[in-house]
Design an enzyme around this catalytic site. Sequence first.
Site, PDB file in Angstrom:
ATOM      1  N   CYS A  70     -26.914   2.282   7.493  1.00 11.03           N
ATOM      2  CA  CYS A  70     -27.689   1.171   8.037  1.00 11.03           C
ATOM      3  C   CYS A  70     -28.923   1.679   8.791  1.00 11.03           C
ATOM      4  CB  CYS A  70     -26.770   0.280   8.874  1.00 11.03           C
ATOM      5  SG  CYS A  70     -27.407  -1.385   9.006  1.00 11.03           S
TER       6      CYS A  70
ATOM      7  N   HIS B 136     -21.988  -0.456   6.422  1.00 16.39           N
ATOM      8  CA  HIS B 136     -21.111   0.327   7.302  1.00 16.39           C
ATOM      9  C   HIS B 136     -19.735   0.436   6.628  1.00 16.39           C
ATOM     10  CE1 HIS B 136     -23.581  -0.137  11.035  1.00 16.39           C
ATOM     11  NE2 HIS B 136     -23.997  -1.205  10.411  1.00 16.39           N
TER      12      HIS B 136
ATOM     13  N   GLU C 212     -17.533   2.571   7.843  1.00 20.87           N
ATOM     14  CA  GLU C 212     -16.671   3.002   8.960  1.00 20.87           C
ATOM     15  C   GLU C 212     -16.022   1.804   9.661  1.00 20.87           C
ATOM     16  OE1 GLU C 212     -19.877   2.966   8.956  1.00 20.87           O
ATOM     17  OE2 GLU C 212     -20.560   2.089  10.847  1.00 20.87           O
TER      18      GLU C 212
HETATM   19  N1  GLN Z   1     -31.509  -3.858  11.700  1.00 19.99           N
HETATM   20  C1  GLN Z   1     -31.207  -2.578  12.247  1.00 19.99           C
HETATM   21  C2  GLN Z   1     -32.424  -1.657  12.256  1.00 19.99           C
HETATM   22  O1  GLN Z   1     -33.442  -1.989  11.772  1.00 19.99           O
HETATM   23  C3  GLN Z   1     -30.079  -1.895  11.508  1.00 19.99           C
HETATM   24  C4  GLN Z   1     -28.769  -2.628  11.726  1.00 19.99           C
HETATM   25  C5  GLN Z   1     -27.564  -1.756  11.683  1.00 19.99           C
HETATM   26  O2  GLN Z   1     -27.644  -0.522  11.782  1.00 19.99           O
HETATM   27  N2  GLN Z   1     -26.410  -2.366  11.617  1.00 19.99           N
HETATM   28  O3  GLN Z   1     -32.352  -0.594  12.779  1.00 19.99           O
END
Ligand code: GLN
Length: 203
Positions: free
Chosen positions: A83, A177, A179
Amino acid sequence: MAGSPLTIGVLALQGDVREHAALLAGLGADVVLVRRPEELVGVDGLVIPGGESSVIDKLSRIFGLREPIRAAIADGLPVYGTCAGLILLADEIEGAIDGQLTFGGLDVTVARNAFGGQVESFETELAVDGIDDAVAATFIRAPLITRVGPGATAIAALPDGGVVAVEQGNLLGTSFHPELNGETRLHERLLASARRRKAAMEA
Ligand code: GLN
């Protein structure tokens, strides 16, 4: 896990550090929380967690970690970004805040918050290349991989074709994610790269 335990760092500036650390420990790795350059020395692999990519970027510069992480990536350190971690590994981002930088390494473009806000978070099961059964995946304000350059390989996509996981050499990035679902197989992939690299360096 065969051989001596691997030492895996989790970049611990912000985000869901604990979940990754617990999962990696459960897989038999020695986990180091990385907040300072010294803590990066000697790791066999690194996880960049989810969180807020602009905050992790800023803190990495404040803590003097940006250049050491870039150097480690250039040196072939196995790194898995989930992410926000994927955003930090991307060479190019859409929807960055002013001045937001990435470590880079993955020849991809990612669009931040491509699925909308927190309410658009969702869980699904995905086919991932190289993993036998469906992978459990949670998307939270997730990025979408909008361009996969010649250096990178898409390894998972949503039913509409949107790419959500990529690999390039020792770098692995997922929009989602694993995890948070107790899904261990992408982390095992990182450990396999780390084990191969460690063996090659010791040979
Ligand atoms: N929207 C977040 C970002 O731009 C990422 C979200 C996440 O890691 N769950 O960093």
